[in-house]
Scaffold this active site. Structure first.
Site, PDB file in Angstrom:
ATOM      1  N   SER A 228      40.424  66.784  63.640  1.00 45.01           N
ATOM      2  CA  SER A 228      39.231  67.439  64.186  1.00 45.01           C
ATOM      3  C   SER A 228      38.322  66.392  64.809  1.00 45.01           C
ATOM      4  O   SER A 228      38.783  65.295  65.134  1.00 45.01           O
ATOM      5  CB  SER A 228      38.511  68.211  63.070  1.00 45.01           C
ATOM      6  N   ASN A 229      37.067  66.700  64.981  1.00 42.84           N
ATOM      7  CA  ASN A 229      36.090  65.756  65.547  1.00 42.84           C
ATOM      8  C   ASN A 229      34.720  66.112  64.971  1.00 42.84           C
ATOM      9  O   ASN A 229      34.556  67.160  64.361  1.00 42.84           O
ATOM     10  CB  ASN A 229      36.123  65.824  67.083  1.00 42.84           C
ATOM     11  N   PRO A 230      33.735  65.229  65.151  1.00 38.89           N
ATOM     12  CA  PRO A 230      32.443  65.466  64.463  1.00 38.89           C
ATOM     13  C   PRO A 230      31.484  66.426  65.164  1.00 38.89           C
ATOM     14  O   PRO A 230      30.305  66.450  64.814  1.00 38.89           O
ATOM     15  CB  PRO A 230      31.826  64.068  64.384  1.00 38.89           C
ATOM     16  N   ALA A 231      31.951  67.237  66.103  1.00 41.87           N
ATOM     17  CA  ALA A 231      31.030  68.173  66.774  1.00 41.87           C
ATOM     18  C   ALA A 231      30.343  69.070  65.737  1.00 41.87           C
ATOM     19  O   ALA A 231      30.993  69.561  64.815  1.00 41.87           O
ATOM     20  CB  ALA A 231      31.801  69.034  67.774  1.00 41.87           C
TER      21      ALA A 231
ATOM     22  N   ALA B 204      34.040  71.510  71.300  1.00 42.25           N
ATOM     23  CA  ALA B 204      34.805  70.262  71.424  1.00 42.25           C
ATOM     24  C   ALA B 204      36.234  70.562  70.968  1.00 42.25           C
ATOM     25  O   ALA B 204      36.573  70.469  69.784  1.00 42.25           O
ATOM     26  CB  ALA B 204      34.182  69.172  70.560  1.00 42.25           C
TER      27      ALA B 204
END
Ligand code: C5P
Length: 213
Positions: free
Chosen positions: A21-24, A88
């Protein structure tokens, strides 16, 4: 107008408990939804995993993976006047999702495959009177890459920002709104709330211009 907004990250599972995942945070997309609703628009929010409270009066569709988000966007797109794709979306997903929790102790290689590009897919379905706004997060050549993305994905407007401070809600970053004619508005001094407000205002202005044509 009927405004469709995506927000937050996606999760691409490799087993039942692990994902890429990503930190959005989803904050910008949720704020856009809240402001658009307050201004009387009909708002649908497609959200990746987020702890944020959904804005009052907004229909929220929760998704996890990019593929789930794509299905939801495609379903809702036909009925909307504007799509704002602030999510994102992960560019890749694990080639295989294992049914059980992995217990591999040795070094191993994870194989990733590209996810479908949601914006590219829906821009093919775009009707003349619909508008699409994209986001671009770049680590280099911000404006050049964002303009290229806007053209490739057939967008009416793109919001470009640097990766610096990505996912840190209280921090600002370099942020620009770029239009089809390549004019650029520097929004770096804006709070997230001011940015969301500006985006809604600009959509309303562009829609009016579209309708006058
Ligand atoms: O190409 P890139 O991922 O940087 O493009 C960012 C824009 O494209 C964002 O608006 C994002 O929501 C959208 N996107 C998409 N499908 C993907 C990846 C990104 O629609 N698979």
């Amino acid at each position: 107008m009927k405004i469709l907004i995506t927000a937050g990250p996606t999760r691409e599972y490799l087993d039942p408990v692990r994902f890429i995942s990503n930190p959005a945070t989803g904050i910008t997309g949720y704020l856009i939804a809240r402001i658009a609703k307050r201004k009387g628009h009909d708002v649908v929010l497609i959200s990746g995993p987020s702890f944020l409270k959904p804005p009052k009066g907004v229909r929220v569709i929760y998704t996890e993976s990019a593929i789930e988000m794509k299905d939801a966007v495609e379903k809702e797109f036909l009925a909307c006047d504007v799509l704002i794709m602030s999510a994102a979306v992960s560019d890749w997903r694990p080639e295989k999702k294992f049914d059980n929790k992995l217990k591999i102790k040795r070094k191993w290689t994870l194989s990733l495959v590209p996810n479908p590009d949601i914006l590219k897919a829906v821009s093919m379905l775009k009707r003349k009177n619909q508008m699409i706004v994209g986001f671009a997060l770049e680590s280099q050549e911000l404006l050049k890459n964002a303009i290229k993305k806007m053209k490739d994905k057939n967008l009416d407007m793109i919001v470009a920002n640097t990766v610096q401070n990505f996912g840190i809600p209280e921090k600002k970053s370099d942020i620009y709104v770029i239009y089809r004619d390549e004019t650029i508005k520097d929004c770096s001094s804006f709070t997230k709330m001011e940015l969301a407000s500006f985006i809604v205002k600009e959509i309303e202005r562009l829609a009016k211009k579209h309708n006058e044509k």
